[in-house]
Each structure stands twice: as C-alpha cells, then as structure tokens.
Scaffold this motif. Structure first.
Motif, PDB file in Angstrom:
ATOM      1  N   SER A 126       4.904  -0.306  10.987  1.00 50.12           N
ATOM      2  CA  SER A 126       4.544  -0.850  12.301  1.00 50.12           C
ATOM      3  C   SER A 126       3.303  -0.163  12.872  1.00 50.12           C
ATOM      4  CB  SER A 126       5.751  -0.866  13.247  1.00 50.12           C
ATOM      5  OG  SER A 126       5.828   0.326  13.962  1.00 50.12           O
ATOM      6  N   TYR A 127       3.127   1.131  12.558  1.00 48.96           N
ATOM      7  CA  TYR A 127       1.893   1.854  12.963  1.00 48.96           C
ATOM      8  C   TYR A 127       0.654   1.235  12.293  1.00 48.96           C
ATOM      9  CZ  TYR A 127      -1.320   5.987  12.446  1.00 48.96           C
ATOM     10  OH  TYR A 127      -2.388   6.852  12.401  1.00 48.96           O
ATOM     11  N   ILE A 128       0.719   1.057  10.998  1.00 45.43           N
ATOM     12  CA  ILE A 128      -0.466   0.585  10.259  1.00 45.43           C
ATOM     13  C   ILE A 128      -0.831  -0.857  10.623  1.00 45.43           C
ATOM     14  CG2 ILE A 128      -1.317   0.042   7.901  1.00 45.43           C
ATOM     15  CD1 ILE A 128      -1.394   3.069   8.744  1.00 45.43           C
ATOM     16  N   HIS A 167       0.832  -1.206   0.000  1.00 46.69           N
ATOM     17  CA  HIS A 167       0.000   0.000   0.000  1.00 46.69           C
ATOM     18  C   HIS A 167       0.872   1.263   0.000  1.00 46.69           C
ATOM     19  CE1 HIS A 167      -3.379   2.650   1.042  1.00 46.69           C
ATOM     20  NE2 HIS A 167      -2.611   3.172   1.975  1.00 46.69           N
ATOM     21  N   TYR A 168       1.916   1.245   0.807  1.00 50.58           N
ATOM     22  CA  TYR A 168       2.777   2.435   0.950  1.00 50.58           C
ATOM     23  C   TYR A 168       4.084   2.300   0.171  1.00 50.58           C
ATOM     24  CZ  TYR A 168      -0.204   4.591   4.558  1.00 50.58           C
ATOM     25  OH  TYR A 168      -1.238   5.204   5.243  1.00 50.58           O
ATOM     26  N   LYS A 169       4.098   1.503  -0.910  1.00 52.07           N
ATOM     27  CA  LYS A 169       5.365   1.213  -1.609  1.00 52.07           C
ATOM     28  C   LYS A 169       6.071   2.472  -2.124  1.00 52.07           C
ATOM     29  CE  LYS A 169       3.193   0.122  -6.058  1.00 52.07           C
ATOM     30  NZ  LYS A 169       2.743  -0.934  -6.947  1.00 52.07           N
ATOM     31  N   ILE A 220     -10.981  16.278   9.433  1.00 51.56           N
ATOM     32  CA  ILE A 220     -10.861  15.138  10.356  1.00 51.56           C
ATOM     33  C   ILE A 220      -9.545  15.217  11.129  1.00 51.56           C
ATOM     34  CG2 ILE A 220     -10.594  12.616  10.443  1.00 51.56           C
ATOM     35  CD1 ILE A 220     -12.647  12.528   8.066  1.00 51.56           C
ATOM     36  N   ARG A 221      -8.441  15.377  10.404  1.00 48.50           N
ATOM     37  CA  ARG A 221      -7.148  15.450  11.101  1.00 48.50           C
ATOM     38  C   ARG A 221      -7.029  16.731  11.927  1.00 48.50           C
ATOM     39  NH1 ARG A 221      -3.681  13.373   5.867  1.00 48.50           N
ATOM     40  NH2 ARG A 221      -3.731  11.120   6.285  1.00 48.50           N
ATOM     41  N   GLY A 222      -7.581  17.826  11.419  1.00 52.39           N
ATOM     42  CA  GLY A 222      -7.542  19.096  12.151  1.00 52.39           C
ATOM     43  C   GLY A 222      -8.307  19.020  13.460  1.00 52.39           C
ATOM     44  N   GLN A 243      -0.360  14.451  15.613  1.00 53.61           N
ATOM     45  CA  GLN A 243       0.933  14.146  14.989  1.00 53.61           C
ATOM     46  C   GLN A 243       0.786  13.446  13.646  1.00 53.61           C
ATOM     47  OE1 GLN A 243       3.558  11.844  17.593  1.00 53.61           O
ATOM     48  NE2 GLN A 243       4.962  13.586  17.414  1.00 53.61           N
ATOM     49  N   THR A 244       1.739  13.737  12.741  1.00 51.63           N
ATOM     50  CA  THR A 244       1.768  13.090  11.423  1.00 51.63           C
ATOM     51  C   THR A 244       1.811  11.571  11.553  1.00 51.63           C
ATOM     52  OG1 THR A 244       2.906  14.992  10.517  1.00 51.63           O
ATOM     53  CG2 THR A 244       3.040  12.960   9.235  1.00 51.63           C
ATOM     54  N   GLY A 245       2.583  11.083  12.519  1.00 48.81           N
ATOM     55  CA  GLY A 245       2.718   9.640  12.714  1.00 48.81           C
ATOM     56  C   GLY A 245       1.526   8.991  13.398  1.00 48.81           C
ATOM     57  N   ARG A 246       0.504   9.784  13.737  1.00 48.50           N
ATOM     58  CA  ARG A 246      -0.741   9.269  14.335  1.00 48.50           C
ATOM     59  C   ARG A 246      -1.903  10.094  13.784  1.00 48.50           C
ATOM     60  NH1 ARG A 246       2.432   5.980  15.580  1.00 48.50           N
ATOM     61  NH2 ARG A 246       2.897   5.056  17.613  1.00 48.50           N
ATOM     62  N   ASN A 247      -2.015  10.099  12.448  1.00 47.28           N
ATOM     63  CA  ASN A 247      -2.979  11.024  11.833  1.00 47.28           C
ATOM     64  C   ASN A 247      -4.321  10.386  11.443  1.00 47.28           C
ATOM     65  OD1 ASN A 247      -2.081   9.689   9.597  1.00 47.28           O
ATOM     66  ND2 ASN A 247      -1.287  11.500   8.519  1.00 47.28           N
ATOM     67  N   VAL A 248      -4.647   9.325  12.089  1.00 48.54           N
ATOM     68  CA  VAL A 248      -5.965   8.655  12.199  1.00 48.54           C
ATOM     69  C   VAL A 248      -6.675   8.159  10.934  1.00 48.54           C
ATOM     70  CG1 VAL A 248      -6.532   9.676  14.473  1.00 48.54           C
ATOM     71  CG2 VAL A 248      -7.426  10.775  12.398  1.00 48.54           C
ATOM     72  N   SER A 268      12.724   7.649   5.524  1.00 45.07           N
ATOM     73  CA  SER A 268      13.290   7.192   6.803  1.00 45.07           C
ATOM     74  C   SER A 268      12.197   6.704   7.763  1.00 45.07           C
ATOM     75  CB  SER A 268      14.083   8.319   7.458  1.00 45.07           C
ATOM     76  OG  SER A 268      13.221   9.422   7.676  1.00 45.07           O
ATOM     77  N   PHE A 269      10.980   7.270   7.626  1.00 42.08           N
ATOM     78  CA  PHE A 269       9.899   6.883   8.541  1.00 42.08           C
ATOM     79  C   PHE A 269       9.163   5.628   8.093  1.00 42.08           C
ATOM     80  CE2 PHE A 269       8.063  10.069   5.597  1.00 42.08           C
ATOM     81  CZ  PHE A 269       6.979   9.358   5.080  1.00 42.08           C
ATOM     82  N   PHE A 270       9.567   5.017   6.969  1.00 41.42           N
ATOM     83  CA  PHE A 270       8.829   3.865   6.429  1.00 41.42           C
ATOM     84  C   PHE A 270       8.657   2.715   7.439  1.00 41.42           C
ATOM     85  CE2 PHE A 270       8.385  -0.020   3.802  1.00 41.42           C
ATOM     86  CZ  PHE A 270       7.251   0.314   3.079  1.00 41.42           C
ATOM     87  N   ALA A 302      -4.744  18.193   5.942  1.00 40.31           N
ATOM     88  CA  ALA A 302      -3.309  18.029   5.659  1.00 40.31           C
ATOM     89  C   ALA A 302      -2.709  16.840   6.404  1.00 40.31           C
ATOM     90  CB  ALA A 302      -2.570  19.301   6.045  1.00 40.31           C
ATOM     91  N   THR A 303      -1.630  16.295   5.823  1.00 38.00           N
ATOM     92  CA  THR A 303      -0.950  15.125   6.394  1.00 38.00           C
ATOM     93  C   THR A 303      -0.521  15.380   7.836  1.00 38.00           C
ATOM     94  OG1 THR A 303      -0.157  14.580   4.178  1.00 38.00           O
ATOM     95  CG2 THR A 303       0.973  13.521   6.028  1.00 38.00           C
ATOM     96  N   ASN A 304       0.034  16.561   8.078  1.00 35.93           N
ATOM     97  CA  ASN A 304       0.413  16.943   9.450  1.00 35.93           C
ATOM     98  C   ASN A 304      -0.800  17.568  10.144  1.00 35.93           C
ATOM     99  OD1 ASN A 304       1.295  18.176  11.781  1.00 35.93           O
ATOM    100  ND2 ASN A 304       3.169  19.000  10.869  1.00 35.93           N
TER     101      ASN A 304
HETATM  102  P1  GDP Z   1      -1.208  11.352   3.237  1.00 35.94           P
HETATM  103  O1  GDP Z   1      -1.527  11.062   1.799  1.00 35.94           O
HETATM  104  O2  GDP Z   1      -1.741  12.686   3.695  1.00 35.94           O
HETATM  105  O3  GDP Z   1      -1.646  10.243   4.175  1.00 35.94           O
HETATM  106  O4  GDP Z   1       0.370  11.492   3.376  1.00 35.94           O
HETATM  107  P2  GDP Z   1       1.580  10.726   2.619  1.00 35.94           P
HETATM  108  O5  GDP Z   1       1.076   9.907   1.472  1.00 35.94           O
HETATM  109  O6  GDP Z   1       2.628  11.732   2.343  1.00 35.94           O
HETATM  110  O7  GDP Z   1       2.143   9.767   3.764  1.00 35.94           O
HETATM  111  C1  GDP Z   1       1.445   8.576   4.094  1.00 35.94           C
HETATM  112  C2  GDP Z   1       1.425   8.438   5.595  1.00 35.94           C
HETATM  113  O8  GDP Z   1       2.751   8.256   6.061  1.00 35.94           O
HETATM  114  C3  GDP Z   1       0.921   9.661   6.365  1.00 35.94           C
HETATM  115  O9  GDP Z   1      -0.482   9.749   6.435  1.00 35.94           O
HETATM  116  C4  GDP Z   1       1.544   9.412   7.733  1.00 35.94           C
HETATM  117  O10 GDP Z   1       0.806   8.425   8.460  1.00 35.94           O
HETATM  118  C5  GDP Z   1       2.893   8.825   7.350  1.00 35.94           C
HETATM  119  N1  GDP Z   1       3.933   9.853   7.294  1.00 35.94           N
HETATM  120  C6  GDP Z   1       4.156  10.768   6.316  1.00 35.94           C
HETATM  121  N2  GDP Z   1       5.185  11.562   6.616  1.00 35.94           N
HETATM  122  C7  GDP Z   1       5.643  11.143   7.832  1.00 35.94           C
HETATM  123  C8  GDP Z   1       6.698  11.561   8.707  1.00 35.94           C
HETATM  124  O11 GDP Z   1       7.445  12.493   8.418  1.00 35.94           O
HETATM  125  N3  GDP Z   1       6.833  10.876   9.881  1.00 35.94           N
HETATM  126  C9  GDP Z   1       6.025   9.833  10.226  1.00 35.94           C
HETATM  127  N4  GDP Z   1       6.222   9.197  11.397  1.00 35.94           N
HETATM  128  N5  GDP Z   1       5.024   9.406   9.425  1.00 35.94           N
HETATM  129  C10 GDP Z   1       4.836  10.051   8.249  1.00 35.94           C
END
Ligand code: GDP
Ligand code: MG
Length: 160
Positions: A74-76, A59-61, A112-114, A119-124, A67-69, A101-103
């Motif tokens: 592990s989160y998902i 899914h996230y390929k 929803i995220r707002g 946190q980006t790493g827990r964005n639901v 670096s956060f991959f 936004a992602t963050n």
């Molecule tokens: P999205 O389309 O808004 O979900 O964002 P992306 O496709 O850029 O990233 C996918 C998911 O990876 C995000 O929703 C976050 O859960 C995670 N992610 C993205 N950037 C970061 C980061 O810098 N740090 C961490 N821990 N997770 C991230």
C-alpha cells in the motif's frame, strides 16, 4: 560507443533505482537523482509512474511472507514513484552504499536514507541488491524502448 574508454565492459552493470511515493511527495526527487549523477553513473531510464498493485507485488515477491508485506504494497502504490535505470562499473553495490541501510535510523549520515528519512516503512528509495535483480527489475518496470543506450561525454574523465 567508445569501448576503449571503459576498462572492462564486463564490469559495467545496471541497477534499478526508484524514488518511493514519500520521496516524490516530499520534493526529494531532484536531490536523489543528483547524488547518482554527481557520483558519475549514467542515467539510462527515467519516468514518473503510478505503480499498479500487481507490479508492486511482483517487485517485492520475495517479501510476500513478511508481516509488513500488505503495508509495503500500500505504501509503494500510494502515489507516483520515479523509476530509474542507472549504468556503470560497480553501480549495483555502489548505489546500495549511496542509499544506506534499510532502516534510516541505522543508515550513516551522508547516505540518502541517513540524510533524508527516519522510518523503515518510509525510507524514500529502492535500489536493486544484485546485478541479476538489477536486470530483472529494469525489465519489470520499463517497457521496450524506454531505456536509452547513449555514450556519455564524461566517460573519459570518469574511467581510465
Ligand atoms: P531494501 O533492499 O534496503 O529496500 O530492504 P528490503 O529488501 O529488506 O525490504 C524492502 C522494503 O520493504 C524496504 O525498503 C522497506 O520499504 C520495506 N520494509 C522492510 N522491512 C520492513 C519492516 O520491518 N517494516 C516495514 N513497514 N517495512 C519494511
Ligand atoms: Mg531489497
């Protein structure tokens, strides 16, 4: 199926929306589903699912080199997710707007995220970023027969 109720069928898209494990654990599933329902989109697929490692990686390929991959995988896979397919005119971009936004600190209040995350790493929640990815992700997360085609009784009140 009532084709006259939908102005132009080619504008009807499908998107893959997923409540991430933190959203499930925090009891936010109903709240999130509700936002898409109230907007007027049509739910065509829904399940609670424990995501295996390989599926998360597929899914996230596109993010494999980040670096956060490993943390993302592990989160998902850290608990069940809620997989959804939603259909509607402009649903892909509209769902991204509803999600925000992602963050989450940069996501506008009202999204929803707002409203629900910090946190980006827990964005639901996840939402597909293009119609092509919507199709790809629905095919990835749902098996044959799990997505239902149905005609909404609301259609003529939503679409002119
Ligand atoms: P999205 O389309 O808004 O979900 O964002 P992306 O496709 O850029 O990233 C996918 C998911 O990876 C995000 O929703 C976050 O859960 C995670 N992610 C993205 N950037 C970061 C980061 O810098 N740090 C961490 N821990 N997770 C991230
Ligand atoms: Mg993305």
């Amino acid at each position: 199926f009532l084709p006259h109720l939908v102005a132009s069928m080619e504008d009807v898209e499908e998107t893959y929306i997923m409540v991430k494990p933190d959203g499930v654990q925090r009891g936010l599933v109903g709240e999130m589903i509700s936002r898409f329902e109230k907007k007027g989109f049509k739910l065509t697929g829904l399940k609670l699912f424990q995501c295996p490692q390989e599926l998360a990686e597929e899914h996230y390929k596109d993010l494999k080199s980040k670096s956060f991959f490993p943390k993302l995988i592990s989160y998902i896979t850290s608990g069940p997710v809620v997989c959804m397919a939603w259909e509607g005119v402009g649903v892909v971009a509209s769902a991204r707007k509803l999600i925000g936004a992602t963050n989450p600190l940069q996501a506008e209040p009202g999204t929803i995220r707002g409203d629900l995350a910090v946190q980006t790493g827990r964005n639901v929640i996840h939402g597909s970023d293009s119609p092509d990815n919507g199709k790809r992700e629905i095919a990835l997360w749902f098996k044959e027969g799990e997505v239902c085609q149905w005609t909404s009784a609301q259609a003529s009140w939503l679409m002119e």
